[in-house]
Write a protein that holds these residues in place. Structure first.
Motif, short mmCIF file in Angstrom:
data_model
loop_
_atom_site.label_atom_id
_atom_site.label_comp_id
_atom_site.label_asym_id
_atom_site.label_seq_id
_atom_site.Cartn_x
_atom_site.Cartn_y
_atom_site.Cartn_z
N UNK A 179 -1.19 14.10 -4.40
CA UNK A 179 -1.77 13.74 -5.69
C UNK A 179 -2.50 12.41 -5.68
N UNK A 180 -2.83 11.91 -4.49
CA UNK A 180 -3.44 10.59 -4.38
C UNK A 180 -4.78 10.53 -5.10
N UNK A 181 -4.91 9.54 -5.98
CA UNK A 181 -6.20 9.31 -6.63
C UNK A 181 -6.46 10.14 -7.86
N UNK A 197 0.80 7.70 -5.95
CA UNK A 197 -0.44 8.39 -6.31
C UNK A 197 -1.63 7.50 -6.60
N UNK A 198 -1.47 6.18 -6.42
CA UNK A 198 -2.57 5.27 -6.74
C UNK A 198 -3.19 4.71 -5.45
N UNK A 199 -4.47 5.01 -5.22
CA UNK A 199 -5.17 4.43 -4.07
C UNK A 199 -5.33 2.95 -4.34
N UNK A 255 0.83 -1.21 0.00
CA UNK A 255 0.00 0.00 0.00
C UNK A 255 0.86 1.26 0.00
N UNK A 256 1.95 1.25 0.77
CA UNK A 256 2.84 2.41 0.81
C UNK A 256 3.37 2.71 -0.59
N UNK A 257 3.85 1.66 -1.27
CA UNK A 257 4.44 1.90 -2.60
C UNK A 257 3.41 2.41 -3.59
N UNK A 258 2.20 1.86 -3.59
CA UNK A 258 1.27 2.35 -4.59
C UNK A 258 0.73 3.74 -4.22
N UNK A 259 0.49 3.99 -2.94
CA UNK A 259 -0.07 5.28 -2.58
C UNK A 259 0.97 6.40 -2.70
#
Lengths: 312, 341
Positions: A303-305, A38-40, A31-35
C-alpha cells in the motif's frame, strides 16, 4: 595493491564506518517506520538536516550538547508531524511533498544560520558530544577498537536497531503498522486506528532523523554547515529498501554504505593514481547499484504511497 | 461565481499557494527582525524595477523554463526527475567542449549542432535512472539525486584534467563568437535563448497534445497497468520520457553556456535544476504553465539578489518560498479547506 588491501581490511576503516553509519542508520530506520505505515518518506533528507541544525542550536544556546540532542528530537518530532499532516490529512503526493519539505528545510536552516551566526558557510563551533569509554569492553583487542569508545548516540543507535526490530515484528503495534502498509482498507476493517498509528510512526521517523542529524553536527564535527546532510537522507531511503524494510537489514545496508565511504576517504589519503573526484563518486555509484539490485529481489509494502479515506 | 471558480480552479489554487508561501515567508522575515515591507519591496524592485533588472529576470527565467519543462515531462510518464541539475551540468559541459573544438564551423551550423549536443549529453545522463526504474523499479528520485552528485563531480574532474583554461579559475577557455547566441538588448545577456525556450515549449505542448507517442507516455503516467493492457510498452515509454526530459534539462546548460557564460565554469548554477521542481509543480506540469511559473521564480531569483545586496536580507528566503510553494500546491485539500472558510 598491497596498500589498498591494507586499507580495505584495516580495523580503523571498520571502526570509522561505524561512526559514519550512525546518521544513515537512524534515518534508514526512520524510513522503515514510515514506509511500513504506507508513507513514502523522501523527507528523511530534510529531517536529518533540520536535526543537525537543531542540535547545534541547542548546544549553542545552553552550552550543553545533550540539550542539543533534545532540541533535535523535538524538532524531528515536529517535522514528522507536519509531514504526516500533509501526506495523510491533506492527501499530498508523498514524493512531491517530501521533496518540497527538503527544499523548505534547506532554505530555513541556511536562512537561520545567517541570522544567528552571520555566515552562509558554517556555524560557530559549539560543544560536541564527548566520547564515553566502556571500561572492560574497551580493553578487549578488536572489539574494544570497534565498540569501546564512542559518544552516546552510537550506543543509542545499536539499542534503536534492536528495539525497532522488536517493535515492528514482535508487538501488536508493529503488526498493525505492517498491516496498514500492506492494505489500509483491510486494516481499517479490522478496527485498527490507522491514522493514530500512521501519525505515531511518522513522528517516530522524525525523531530518529533528528537523532541522526544531531550526530552529524554534534557527534562528528561540532558545527553546522549549509546542506550538511548532503544526500544522506536519500541514501538512507535506499538503505531501507536494500534492507528489505527491516531495521536489521537497514542497519546492514547503512553500514555497507558507510564502509565504502570510509574506504573512499582513506583511499584519498593514500595518493593513489586515481583522482579524488572519481573516488568521491564511489558511495553515490554504490547507492544506485545497490538500489537497483535490491529492487529486483524485494517487494515494497503493497500500500506504499496510496491514499485512503477512513469512514470514521 | 461558482462557475468561474470551477473553470479556473487550478489557477486559483496555484495563486493561493503562492500567496500562502509569501505569508509564511513574511512571518519568517518578521521573526528574524527584518521589515517585511522593506524585504518584499527590495525583491520587487530587484526583479522589475528598471529595464536592466527586468532583462536579468528574463535571463534567469530561461534556464528555469528548460529545467521546469524537464521535470514536467518526467511527470507526464509518472516519473519524478529531480536530476535536472546534473543533466544541466552535463549539457553545459558538452556544449562548451563541442563549441571550442568545432570552432571552424560557421555559426548557422555550429549553434544548432552544439545545442543538440548539449541536449544529448543531458539525455545520456537521464537514461540510466529511467532504465533502472523501468527494469528494476529503483526509485528515480534516489537515482537521479545520486546522478546529480556524480555529474557535478565528473564534469569538474574532466574540466580540471583535460580542458582547464590556463588560469587559477576552474573554467574552460571562451567558446568561439560563432557559437554564442546573439543578444536581444546590448550588454544584457538576454539573448535569443528566450525564443529557443518558447519554441521548445510549443514543441512539447504539441508533442503531448497531438502526437501518438506523447499520448502513450501520458497514458503510462496515468495508469501503467491500463497502458500495458492497451498494448503500450510502458518500460520503453518511461525510458523515453526520461531521455526527453534529460534532453530539455541539457538545453538549460547549453543555453547558459552559449548565451550567458560563454564557457563552462564549475559550480555555475545557483540551483536552476532544483528550482525547476517548484516551477513544474506550480505550473501543474503544463508547458505554458511552466512558462509563467518560470517567470515567477526567475523574478524571485533576480529580486533575491537585490534583496540580499541592499536590504541585507539573506536570499535563501527564495529557497524557503520554493519549498512552501511545492508543499502547498501538492496539498490542494489544505487550500480547499482554507478557501472555504
Amino acid at each position: 595493491m598491497h596498500e589498498i588491501l591494507d586499507v580495505i581490511f584495516n580495523i580503523n576503516t571498520f571502526s570509522a564506518a561505524i561512526r559514519i553509519s550512525v546518521p544513515l542508520v537512524f534515518a534508514a530506520i526512520g524510513g522503515v517506520f514510515s514506509e511500513r505505515a504506507g508513507i513514502i518518506n523522501l523527507g528523511l533528507e530534510g529531517m536529518l538536516l533540520a536535526g543537525a541544525f537543531a542540535g547545534v542550536l541547542g548546544s549553542y544556546l545552553t552550552g550543553n550538547p545533550y540539550i542539543g540532542v533534545l532540541f533535535a528530537i523535538i524538532c524531528g518530532a515536529f517535522i514528522g508531524f507536519i509531514f504526516a499532516l500533509f501526506t495523510i490529512k491533506f492527501e499530498a503526493n508523498h514524493v512531491v511533498a517530501g521533496v518540497g519539505l527538503n527544499i523548505l528545510l534547506l532554505g530555513i536552516t541556511t536562512w537561520l544560520m545567517q541570522i544567528l551566526w552571520g555566515s552562509r558557510g558554517t556555524s560557530v563551533n559549539v560543544t560536541g558530544l564527548n566520547e564515553i569509554t566502556i571500561p572492560v569492553l574497551s580493553s578487549i583487542p578488536v572489539l574494544g577498537k570497534l565498540f569501546g569508545s564512542h559518544n552516546i548516540l552510537v550506543y543509542l543507535m545499536f539499542i534503536v536497531v534492536i528495539i525497532s526490530w522488536i517493535i515492528l515484528f514482535k508487538t501488536p503495534f508493529g503488526l498493525r503498522l505492517r498491516v496498514i502498509g500492506e492494505h489500509q482498507e483491510a486494516a481499517d476493517t479490522l478496527g485498527i486506528k490507522i491514522r493514530k498509528i500512521q501519525y505515531t510512526s511518522l513522528i517516530f521517523s522524525g525523531i530518529l532523523c533528528g537523532l541522526g542529524g544531531a550526530y552529524l553536527s554534534l557527534g562528528h564535527l561540532n558545527w553546522f554547515s549549509m546542506n550538511m546532510s548532503a544526500g544522506r537522507g536519500y541514501m538512507a531511503l535506499a538503505a531501507n529498501i536494500f534492507g528489505g524494510w527491516n531495521p536489521l537489514g537497514a542497519f546492514g545496508a547503512s553500514y555497507l554504505f558507510a564502509y565504502t565511504d570510509a574506504l573512499q576517504m582513506r583511499m584519498q589519503a593514500l595518493n593513489l593514481n586515481v583522482p579524488n573526484e572519481i573516488i568521491q563518486m564511489i558511495p553515490y555509484i554504490l547507492t544506485i547499484l545497490v538500489l537497483a539490485g535490491a529492487m529486483i529481489r524485494s517487494r515494497p509494502p503493497a500500500g506504499l504511497g496510496k491514499h485512503y479515506k477512513t469512514n470514521r | 461565481m461558482i462557475k468561474i471558480f470551477k473553470k479556473h480552479e487550478n489557477f486559483i489554487y496555484s495563486l493561493t499557494a503562492i500567496v500562502l508561501a509569501f505569508l509564511v515567508g513574511s512571518v519568517l522575515i518578521h521573526l528574524s527582525g527584518f521589515s517585511v515591507i522593506k524585504a518584499y519591496s527590495a525583491l520587487f524592485d530587484g526583479a522589475f524595477g528598471n529595464v536592466f533588472n527586468l532583462t536579468q529576470t528574463f535571463m534567469n527565467t530561461i534556464p528555469l523554463i528548460f529545467t521546469g519543462l524537464a521535470v514536467a515531462i518526467g511527470f507526464k510518464s509518472g516519473l519524478f526527475n529531480i536530476g535536472g541539475e546534473g543533466q544541466m551540468y552535463l549539457g553545459a559541459f558538452a556544449t562548451a567542449i563541442a563549441a571550442i573544438y568545432l570552432n571552424f564551423l560557421p555559426g548557422y551550423i555550429l549553434i544548432p549542432l552544439v545545442l543538440i549536443i548539449g541536449g544529448l549529453a543531458g539525455s545520456i545522463w537521464s537514461f540510466l535512472p529511467g532504465y533502472l526504474k523501468a527494469k528494476t523499479g529503483a526509485h528515480e528520485v534516489v537515482t537521479t539525486i545520486m546522478m546529480n552528485y556524480i555529474g557535478i563531480l565528473i564534469t569538474s574532474y574532466l574540466l580540471l584534467k583535460y580542458f582547464k583554461e590556463n588560469s587559477p579559475i576552474p573554467q574552460t577557455v571562451l567558446i568561439p563568437e560563432s557559437a554564442r547566441l546573439p543578444e536581444l538588448i546590448e550588454y544584457s545577456r538576454l539573448t535569443w535563448a528566450i525564443f529557443i525556450a518558447i519554441f521548445v515549449i510549443i514543441i512539447i505542448d504539441i508533442f503531448f497534445k497531438r502526437t501518438k507517442l506523447g499520448y502513450k507516455i501520458q497514458t503510462v503516467g496515468e495508469n501503467r497497468s491500463a497502458a500495458e493492457y492497451a498494448g503500450i510498452n510502458s518500460n520503453k515509454m518511461m525510458v523515453l520520457s526520461m531521455m526527453i526530459s534529460g534532453f530539455v534539462a541539457g538545453l538549460a546548460g547549453a543555453t547558459i553556456v552559449m548565451g550567458v557564460l560563454h564557457r563552462f565554469i564549475t559550480n555555475f548554477s545557483p540551483g536552476y535544476g532544483f528550482t525547476g521542481i517548484a516551477v513544474a509543480v506550480l505550473g501543474k506540469n503544463k508547458p505554458w504553465g511552466v512558462l509563467f511559473a518560470a517567470f515567477l521564480f526567475g523574478a524571485l531569483q533576480t529580486g533575491g539578489i537585490t534583496m540580499q545586496l541592499f536590504a541585507k536580507i539573506p536570499m535563501d528566503l527564495m529557497v524557503v518560498i520554493q519549498g512552501l510553494v511545492i508543499l502547498f500546491v501538492a496539498a490542494p485539500i489544505l487550500i480547499k479547506k482554507l478557501l472555504r472558510k
